[in-house]
Design an enzyme around this catalytic site. Structure first.
Site, PDB file in Angstrom:
ATOM      1  N   ASP A 197       1.514   1.484  -3.956  1.00 10.75           N
ATOM      2  CA  ASP A 197       2.069   1.623  -2.616  1.00 10.75           C
ATOM      3  C   ASP A 197       3.401   0.879  -2.505  1.00 10.75           C
ATOM      4  O   ASP A 197       3.553  -0.228  -3.040  1.00 10.75           O
ATOM      5  CB  ASP A 197       1.050   1.049  -1.620  1.00 10.75           C
ATOM      6  CG  ASP A 197       1.427   1.282  -0.178  1.00 10.75           C
ATOM      7  OD1 ASP A 197       1.543   2.449   0.227  1.00 10.75           O
ATOM      8  OD2 ASP A 197       1.584   0.279   0.560  1.00 10.75           O
ATOM      9  N   ASP A 244      -5.500   3.878  -5.291  1.00 14.56           N
ATOM     10  CA  ASP A 244      -4.326   3.374  -4.587  1.00 14.56           C
ATOM     11  C   ASP A 244      -4.289   1.854  -4.754  1.00 14.56           C
ATOM     12  O   ASP A 244      -5.285   1.172  -4.484  1.00 14.56           O
ATOM     13  CB  ASP A 244      -4.433   3.728  -3.099  1.00 14.56           C
ATOM     14  CG  ASP A 244      -3.123   4.199  -2.509  1.00 14.56           C
ATOM     15  OD1 ASP A 244      -2.111   3.555  -2.808  1.00 14.56           O
ATOM     16  OD2 ASP A 244      -3.116   5.191  -1.770  1.00 14.56           O
TER      17      ASP A 244
END
Length: 532
Positions: A202, A100
């Site tokens: 993100d 991520d």
């Protein structure tokens, strides 16, 4: 690569929320060594890649989405050698590893922000978004935080406000500054040199904000039952045209290394989502398609959604599908336990790359979190309207031992009530379990190009029954999904020899079916069609 195809086109991605997967040191919080310990389970399950939510150094105000060092591991999760062992063990087992990447904002404890707020003339001042107060001394404009309240925080020491799209401890970086862009490109290179196979980025549609800092327009359709930030339409804070230039730069960075994957988190309507493939497919490889998270659970709505998405894809753009993640209620909580296996069949038989959220293969429920156990800052800031995310982040249920085999310490979030029966060890022993249906479907995807890379074509639909073909060369499969609890009939095309490859009811696997197939309530079938 699979021939001329990138590996992710035929892959299945499995999302791990690391705090909740496996605790190896008995502090109640999952960690990297816990993930390494459970890699054999993931291989047995049949997934191809794991995506791990943030593990970087962080004060954990938003549980890792507030990063204070982009190139270090937070001690809660372990050490850099632990990470290096995880990636080596994953690769040795044929698993890809995706990290991520949170580039929109850092923690306010990041060294960059400490410099930026030190003075107005600091070289890193322009690494973040600073503005003078409005004439009345208040915030520069009406922009709102996703987590409630104004998106502007006043800094008394320098007399300006900084912008934060989320918590005030998560200041937004200034992606119009080339030095920020280059610093973040170096972060990507750092992890790719360690062997990371890709990144999920993100809130990628947030990266660029309006240069004129104009007020966002009022949303006339906002209701008080919805989050307060939705009172405004984010016209000047998200999905600006210039964001695609930034994404193209990130993609060029990814392309410096072979066979790497770039995924974007984008909550936008389909017609705007597909723009994130970029000009000449030079954007993200997979703009996450979250449409199934909100669709009404009936056949006509789902078929219409699939048709809209397939029709909107750019030439050569590869589709993807998501049923659950760390921000949204679990699929079992949305459609019910009996439909969860049907939903799994939908996810794993549509054209494109599917992402499985950890625990969905067990039918893990959405958990009601007692008020004294709430950890999510979103729920704490905006309580009582159902935005809390803790209920989909509860610990993985491995077995019937203490704390479901997750940890010997009290878990950081409470377990679901059904953990003693609904766990990996028990479900493995039950041929009819949703876990074994996931395993069977994942094996079939690997064995059957029609499912992994074949074309999609609708067959029939009404409010209750969804059916579509997956085809590759001479192979033709028919997927039939009963979205109700009532028996349904579907007439097959004439002249076909039909055999059930996988049913959500295991006893039907391998069954020959005549010209009409009968489905009991909450049943899905993958049928092999062989013409005479």
């Amino acid at each position: 690569m699979n021939g001329s195809k990138p590996w992710w086109e035929s892959a299945v991605i499995y999302q791990i929320y690391p705090r909740s997967f496996q605790d190896s040191n008995d502090d109640g919080i999952g960690d990297l060594n816990g993930i390494t310990q459970r890699l054999p389970y993931l291989v047995d399950l049949g997934v191809d890649a794991i995506w791990i939510s943030p593990i970087f150094r962080s004060p954990m105000k938003d549980f890792g989405y507030d990063i204070s060092d982009y190139t270090d591991i937070d001690p809660i999760f372990g050490t850099m050698p632990d990470f290096e062992r995880l990636i080596a063990e994953a690769h040795a087992r044929g698993l890809k590893l995706i990290l991520d990447f949170v580039p929109n904002h850092s923690s306010d404890q990041h060294a960059w922000f400490a410099e930026s707020r030190a003075s107005r003339d600091n070289p890193k001042r322009d690494w973040y978004i600073w503005r003078d107060p409005a004439p009345d001394g208040g915030p520069p404009n009406n922009w709102l935080s996703e987590f409630g309240g104004s998106a502007w925080e006043f800094d008394p020491a320098t007399g300006q406000y900084y912008y934060h799209a989320f918590l005030n401890s998560q200041p937004d970086l200034n992606w119009r500054n080339p030095k920020v862009v280059e610093a973040m490109r170096e972060v990507l290179r750092f992890w790719m040199r360690k062997g990371v196979d890709g990144f999920r980025v993100d809130v990628i549609w947030h990266l660029i904000k309006d240069e004129q800092y104009r007020d966002n327009p009022i949303n006339p359709d906002h209701h008080e039952s919805r989050p307060p930030n939705e009172a405004l339409i984010p016209l000047y804070t998200t999905d600006l045209p210039e964001v695609h230039d930034v994404i193209a730069t990130l993609r060029r960075t990814i392309d410096e290394f072979p066979d790497r994957l770039l995924i974007g988190e984008i909550y936008l309507p389909v017609e705007r989502l597909v723009a994130y493939y970029g000009r000449d497919l030079g954007g993200v490889h997979l703009p996450f398609n979250f449409a199934l998270l909100n669709v009404r659970w009936d056949a006509r709505c789902i078929q219409s959604l699939v048709a809209e998405y397939e029709g909107a894809l750019p030439q050569g753009g590869w589709p993807n599908w998501v049923l659950g993640n760390h921000d949204r209620p679990r699929i079992t909580g949305r459609v019910g336990r009996r439909q969860a296996a049907v939903a799994a069949m939908l996810l794993l038989t549509l054209r494109g790359t599917p992402t499985i959220y950890y625990g969905d293969e067990l039918g893990m429920p959405q958990v009601d979190i007692p008020s004294d156990r709430v950890r999510d800052p979103f729920e704490r800031n905006v309580p009582g309207i159902g935005v809390g995310r803790d209920g989909c982040r509860t610990p993985m249920q491995w077995d019937a031992s203490e704390n479901a085999g997750f940890s010997k310490a009290e878990p950081w979030l409470p377990l679901a009530d059904n953990w003693r029966s609904n766990n990996v060890a028990n479900l493995r022993q039950d041929a009819l379990s949703i876990l074994n249906r996931y395993c069977r479907l994942l094996r079939l995807r690997k064995e059957t190009p029609a499912l992994s890379v074949g074309s999609y074509r609708p067959y029939a639909v009404d409010e209750d029954l969804l059916a579509y073909y997956r085809e590759f060369n001479d192979s033709r499969l028919l997927i039939v999904l009963n979205l109700t609890d009532r028996q349904q009939l579907l007439k097959l095309e004439e002249g076909a020899h039909a055999r059930i490859l996988v049913s959500t009811r295991a006893e039907r696997d391998g069954e020959r079916v005549p010209g009409t197939v009968t489905l009991v309530g909450d049943e899905g079938l993958v049928i092999d069609l062989a013409s005479r």
